[in-house]
Design a protein around this motif. Structure first.
Motif, PDB file in Angstrom:
ATOM      1  N   ALA A 338       0.834  -1.217   0.000  1.00 26.71           N
ATOM      2  CA  ALA A 338       0.000   0.000   0.000  1.00 26.71           C
ATOM      3  C   ALA A 338       0.864   1.260   0.000  1.00 26.71           C
ATOM      4  O   ALA A 338       1.913   1.302   0.647  1.00 26.71           O
ATOM      5  N   TYR A 339       0.418   2.260  -0.762  1.00 26.25           N
ATOM      6  CA  TYR A 339       1.103   3.552  -0.755  1.00 26.25           C
ATOM      7  C   TYR A 339       0.098   4.627  -0.362  1.00 26.25           C
ATOM      8  O   TYR A 339      -0.992   4.713  -0.938  1.00 26.25           O
ATOM      9  N   MET A 340       0.444   5.426   0.629  1.00 28.80           N
ATOM     10  CA  MET A 340      -0.466   6.439   1.162  1.00 28.80           C
ATOM     11  C   MET A 340      -0.330   7.728   0.346  1.00 28.80           C
ATOM     12  O   MET A 340       0.788   8.201   0.106  1.00 28.80           O
ATOM     13  N   VAL A 341      -1.455   8.261  -0.075  1.00 24.62           N
ATOM     14  CA  VAL A 341      -1.448   9.507  -0.849  1.00 24.62           C
ATOM     15  C   VAL A 341      -2.261  10.544  -0.074  1.00 24.62           C
ATOM     16  O   VAL A 341      -3.443  10.314   0.204  1.00 24.62           O
ATOM     17  N   VAL A 342      -1.628  11.648   0.312  1.00 28.07           N
ATOM     18  CA  VAL A 342      -2.381  12.679   1.046  1.00 28.07           C
ATOM     19  C   VAL A 342      -2.698  13.849   0.115  1.00 28.07           C
ATOM     20  O   VAL A 342      -1.848  14.284  -0.660  1.00 28.07           O
ATOM     21  N   MET A 343      -3.953  14.356   0.224  1.00 26.67           N
ATOM     22  CA  MET A 343      -4.350  15.460  -0.668  1.00 26.67           C
ATOM     23  C   MET A 343      -3.763  16.770  -0.174  1.00 26.67           C
ATOM     24  O   MET A 343      -3.622  17.718  -0.942  1.00 26.67           O
ATOM     25  N   ASP A 344      -3.466  16.824   1.098  1.00 24.12           N
ATOM     26  CA  ASP A 344      -2.855  18.032   1.659  1.00 24.12           C
ATOM     27  C   ASP A 344      -1.815  17.596   2.684  1.00 24.12           C
ATOM     28  O   ASP A 344      -2.057  16.663   3.471  1.00 24.12           O
ATOM     29  N   HIS A 345      -0.681  18.299   2.669  1.00 24.27           N
ATOM     30  CA  HIS A 345       0.428  17.906   3.537  1.00 24.27           C
ATOM     31  C   HIS A 345       0.039  17.898   5.025  1.00 24.27           C
ATOM     32  O   HIS A 345       0.614  17.145   5.819  1.00 24.27           O
ATOM     33  N   VAL A 346      -0.992  18.707   5.376  1.00 29.51           N
ATOM     34  CA  VAL A 346      -1.374  18.782   6.800  1.00 29.51           C
ATOM     35  C   VAL A 346      -1.970  17.454   7.301  1.00 29.51           C
ATOM     36  O   VAL A 346      -2.069  17.237   8.506  1.00 29.51           O
ATOM     37  N   PHE A 347      -2.330  16.556   6.382  1.00 31.07           N
ATOM     38  CA  PHE A 347      -2.879  15.262   6.816  1.00 31.07           C
ATOM     39  C   PHE A 347      -1.773  14.220   7.055  1.00 31.07           C
ATOM     40  O   PHE A 347      -2.059  13.065   7.377  1.00 31.07           O
ATOM     41  N   SER A 348      -0.534  14.644   6.864  1.00 34.95           N
ATOM     42  CA  SER A 348       0.576  13.688   6.895  1.00 34.95           C
ATOM     43  C   SER A 348       0.699  12.956   8.225  1.00 34.95           C
ATOM     44  O   SER A 348       1.008  11.757   8.251  1.00 34.95           O
ATOM     45  N   ALA A 349       0.463  13.658   9.332  1.00 37.69           N
ATOM     46  CA  ALA A 349       0.648  13.014  10.637  1.00 37.69           C
ATOM     47  C   ALA A 349      -0.333  11.841  10.783  1.00 37.69           C
ATOM     48  O   ALA A 349       0.033  10.759  11.243  1.00 37.69           O
ATOM     49  N   GLN A 357       0.465   1.520  11.567  1.00 38.38           N
ATOM     50  CA  GLN A 357      -0.436   0.419  11.993  1.00 38.38           C
ATOM     51  C   GLN A 357      -0.394  -0.730  10.972  1.00 38.38           C
ATOM     52  O   GLN A 357      -0.406  -1.896  11.338  1.00 38.38           O
ATOM     53  N   LEU A 358      -0.327  -0.351   9.678  1.00 43.01           N
ATOM     54  CA  LEU A 358      -0.261  -1.388   8.637  1.00 43.01           C
ATOM     55  C   LEU A 358       1.029  -2.193   8.769  1.00 43.01           C
ATOM     56  O   LEU A 358       1.026  -3.424   8.724  1.00 43.01           O
ATOM     57  N   ARG A 359       2.140  -1.483   8.933  1.00 48.56           N
ATOM     58  CA  ARG A 359       3.438  -2.173   9.028  1.00 48.56           C
ATOM     59  C   ARG A 359       3.450  -3.131  10.208  1.00 48.56           C
ATOM     60  O   ARG A 359       3.954  -4.258  10.098  1.00 48.56           O
ATOM     61  N   LEU A 360       2.901  -2.673  11.347  1.00 53.90           N
ATOM     62  CA  LEU A 360       2.899  -3.533  12.533  1.00 53.90           C
ATOM     63  C   LEU A 360       2.028  -4.774  12.302  1.00 53.90           C
ATOM     64  O   LEU A 360       2.216  -5.794  12.948  1.00 53.90           O
ATOM     65  N   ALA A 361       1.095  -4.662  11.345  1.00 51.80           N
ATOM     66  CA  ALA A 361       0.235  -5.817  11.044  1.00 51.80           C
ATOM     67  C   ALA A 361       0.816  -6.650   9.892  1.00 51.80           C
ATOM     68  O   ALA A 361       0.153  -7.535   9.357  1.00 51.80           O
ATOM     69  N   GLY A 362       2.042  -6.324   9.456  1.00 48.03           N
ATOM     70  CA  GLY A 362       2.697  -7.140   8.429  1.00 48.03           C
ATOM     71  C   GLY A 362       2.331  -6.747   7.009  1.00 48.03           C
ATOM     72  O   GLY A 362       2.473  -7.540   6.077  1.00 48.03           O
ATOM     73  N   ILE A 363       1.859  -5.517   6.829  1.00 50.43           N
ATOM     74  CA  ILE A 363       1.506  -5.037   5.483  1.00 50.43           C
ATOM     75  C   ILE A 363       2.549  -3.994   5.087  1.00 50.43           C
ATOM     76  O   ILE A 363       2.797  -3.046   5.853  1.00 50.43           O
ATOM     77  N   SER A 364       3.167  -4.164   3.929  1.00 51.79           N
ATOM     78  CA  SER A 364       4.207  -3.195   3.570  1.00 51.79           C
ATOM     79  C   SER A 364       3.534  -1.912   3.072  1.00 51.79           C
ATOM     80  O   SER A 364       2.593  -1.956   2.270  1.00 51.79           O
ATOM     81  N   ALA A 365       4.009  -0.789   3.576  1.00 52.94           N
ATOM     82  CA  ALA A 365       3.353   0.482   3.256  1.00 52.94           C
ATOM     83  C   ALA A 365       4.373   1.608   3.294  1.00 52.94           C
ATOM     84  O   ALA A 365       5.371   1.527   4.005  1.00 52.94           O
ATOM     85  N   ASP A 366       4.100   2.646   2.484  1.00 49.67           N
ATOM     86  CA  ASP A 366       5.015   3.792   2.482  1.00 49.67           C
ATOM     87  C   ASP A 366       4.244   5.050   2.107  1.00 49.67           C
ATOM     88  O   ASP A 366       3.079   4.981   1.700  1.00 49.67           O
ATOM     89  N   MET A 367       4.910   6.188   2.234  1.00 54.17           N
ATOM     90  CA  MET A 367       4.289   7.464   1.870  1.00 54.17           C
ATOM     91  C   MET A 367       5.390   8.474   1.576  1.00 54.17           C
ATOM     92  O   MET A 367       6.571   8.199   1.816  1.00 54.17           O
ATOM     93  N   SER A 368       4.979   9.627   1.067  1.00 55.45           N
ATOM     94  CA  SER A 368       5.956  10.684   0.820  1.00 55.45           C
ATOM     95  C   SER A 368       5.997  11.604   2.041  1.00 55.45           C
ATOM     96  O   SER A 368       4.965  11.865   2.654  1.00 55.45           O
ATOM     97  N   TYR A 369       7.186  12.083   2.385  1.00 55.48           N
ATOM     98  CA  TYR A 369       7.306  12.924   3.585  1.00 55.48           C
ATOM     99  C   TYR A 369       7.538  14.400   3.252  1.00 55.48           C
ATOM    100  O   TYR A 369       7.749  15.194   4.133  1.00 55.48           O
ATOM    101  N   ASN A 370       7.549  14.729   1.964  1.00 58.65           N
ATOM    102  CA  ASN A 370       7.983  16.094   1.651  1.00 58.65           C
ATOM    103  C   ASN A 370       6.924  16.948   0.949  1.00 58.65           C
ATOM    104  O   ASN A 370       7.256  17.840   0.174  1.00 58.65           O
ATOM    105  N   GLY A 371       5.646  16.650   1.187  1.00 58.68           N
ATOM    106  CA  GLY A 371       4.578  17.487   0.633  1.00 58.68           C
ATOM    107  C   GLY A 371       4.497  17.461  -0.870  1.00 58.68           C
ATOM    108  O   GLY A 371       4.220  18.482  -1.500  1.00 58.68           O
ATOM    109  N   ALA A 372       4.772  16.307  -1.471  1.00 59.69           N
ATOM    110  CA  ALA A 372       4.712  16.192  -2.934  1.00 59.69           C
ATOM    111  C   ALA A 372       3.263  16.346  -3.409  1.00 59.69           C
ATOM    112  O   ALA A 372       2.325  16.113  -2.647  1.00 59.69           O
ATOM    113  N   SER A 373       3.103  16.713  -4.700  1.00 61.84           N
ATOM    114  CA  SER A 373       1.755  16.875  -5.255  1.00 61.84           C
ATOM    115  C   SER A 373       1.061  15.515  -5.333  1.00 61.84           C
ATOM    116  O   SER A 373       1.718  14.469  -5.336  1.00 61.84           O
TER     117      SER A 373
END
Ligand code: HAM
Length: 429
Positions: A338-349, A357-373
């Motif tokens: 799974a890849y997390m996509v946020v519509m606004d950087h303020v939702f990042s937290a 939570q996904l990683r702790l359940a054994g699901i590989s997941a990632d996201m962008s940390y730099n406010g990308a579009s």
């Protein structure tokens, strides 16, 4: 103007294992490990450097590996010289003796996986750091032709499982330690009479280790060897010949094809009795994908209890050569769940909390940390071959929901954030 510092390059004859190549290596090693356990082998991990004397005493002072290729270490803390291991057998035997394995079990079946180092002239299939998967069967009860057949069967099984379609087994015998001494006198005498016909290298080899002449690829030397040995193997004792006959009979019984190579001697000094090479088409001049043999004298040579009779046999295959021979060059893309996509950087937290939570359940997941579009986050999800894109917008934040987009089916569902782990766990089954 300040000059930018010199870019540092990878050392010659070594490779980075990058991107999709790493999962390919992982898969190959997993296949090998699986086959090794079928035959009762367990893993041993020895240091990648050892006392240089270990290699000199076991591989032989006259072998190319010791003479020309040892990568010795300069150490300020050790009095003794150290060298990076050029192969695995010597260290396994050192460890076997040091840990009194013979007092614990009649036969130790050990395997290793890891890098080896030889200061060779790099070319296709010949590296300075390469990787071997090797096995050694050592013990007071290791002197059985059935064990030779088992080790050969294992080598062929392992190579096929790792993707080498048509490995070819070349087989020979060097006889016992005593046979080797007699044969050495016989060969020296025979070659001495034909010395002028040998190439310059062989005239030197002849002085240092007469067996090497048998291996020379130059036509005049091959002619001399053919004249001396004919199509016969080496002149061995009846006992050694009978031993080899049993090895061949067991291989035939197991339906393992082999070719007798009467001049095959191998480049390392410790071999006695059965020696072999496994070749594969398409490797060019470095066509040995694996090699090995029996080494009856090595244990006592390295200080094992003289009152106990030891024998041993093993082989090693080269991982880089397996990959070349099997044509596996593409690598394997390991997608993210799974890849997390946020519509606004303020939702990042919030997003960050959910992917943890996904990683702790054994699901590989990632996201962008730099406010990308959004666009670049979605293209990153594609690039990482994510199975799902998890989209967190303003509505989802307010209603504590999340949009889950199936990237392959291009369908989308809105679910409660608290159900995300369960939902994905079920979908990923
Ligand atoms: P070896 O023939 O020197 O034997 O090496 C075994 C395999 O390692 C070769 O067949 C080849 O696939 C790979 N290999 C060797 N040198 C290189 C290199 N420079 N670059 C890439 N691959 C290479 C041994 O090492 C013995 N210790 C095998 C053995 C185990 N005998 C008894 N037990």
């Amino acid at each position: 103007m300040t000059q930018s510092p010199r870019q540092i390059s990878i050392p010659r004859g070594t490779h980075d294992i990058l991107g999709p190549q790493a999962p390919l290596w992982e898969k190959l090693e997993a296949s090998a490990r699986r086959v090794l356990t079928y035959y009762g082998y367990s893993e041993i991990r020895t240091p990648i450097y050892e006392d240089v004397a270990l290699f000199k005493r076991s591989l032989g002072d006259t072998s190319d590996v010791v003479n020309k290729q040892l990568l010795e270490l300069k150490s300020s803390t050790e009095d003794e010289g150290l060298a990076l291991r050029p192969e695995g057998t010597a260290a396994v035997v050192r460890s076997y003796i040091e840990n009194n394995n013979d007092k614990k079990e009649p036969l130790s079946k050990l395997f290793y996986v890891g890098p080896m180092f030889r200061g060779e002239r790099p070319q296709k299939g010949r590296l300075r750091q390469f990787h071997q998967i090797g096995v050694e069967a050592i013990g007071p009860q290791a002197a059985s032709p059935l064990l030779d057949a088992e080790v050969l069967a294992l080598a062929m099984h392992l190579l096929k499982e790792c993707g080498v379609q048509t490995p070819k087994l070349l087989l020979n015998t060097l006889g016992s330690v005593e046979d080797k001494q007699h044969v050495s006198v016989f060969l020296r005498d025979a070659f001495n009479q034909r010395r002028d016909l040998l190439c310059e290298d062989c005239r030197q080899r002849f002085e240092r280790n007469v067996f090497r002449v048998l291996d020379c690829k130059k036509p005049p030397c091959k002619a001399v060897v053919a004249e001396v040995l004919g199509n016969q193997g080496l002149p061995l004792s009846a006992e050694s010949t009978a031993y080899f006959d049993k090895v061949k009979a067991s291989l035939t019984d197991l339906n393992i094809p082999f070719t007798i190579a009467p001049h095959l001697v191998r480049g390392l000094d410790y071999y006695t009795h059965t020696v072999f090479e496994i070749t594969s088409e398409g490797l060019g001049s470095q066509d040995a994908v694996g090699a090995g043999g029996r080494y009856s004298g090595l244990l006592h040579q390295l200080g094992a209890d003289p009152k106990t009779e030891f024998s041993a046999i093993g082989f090693a295959v080269g991982v880089e050569r397996i990959l070349l021979a099997s044509g596996q060059t593409e690598g394997i893309v390991k997608g993210l769940d799974a890849y997390m996509v946020v519509m606004d950087h303020v939702f990042s937290a919030r997003a960050f909390n959910l992917i943890q939570q996904l990683r702790l359940a054994g699901i590989s997941a990632d996201m962008s940390y730099n406010g990308a579009s959004m666009k670049s986050q979605l293209s990153r999800a594609n690039k990482l071959s994510a199975r799902f894109a998890l989209i967190l917008g303003e509505d989802e934040m307010k209603s504590e929901k999340i949009a889950v987009k199936d990237m392959t089916a291009s369908t989308q569902e809105i679910i409660d954030q608290k159900d995300l782990v369960n939902y994905l766990t079920t979908r990923l089954k």
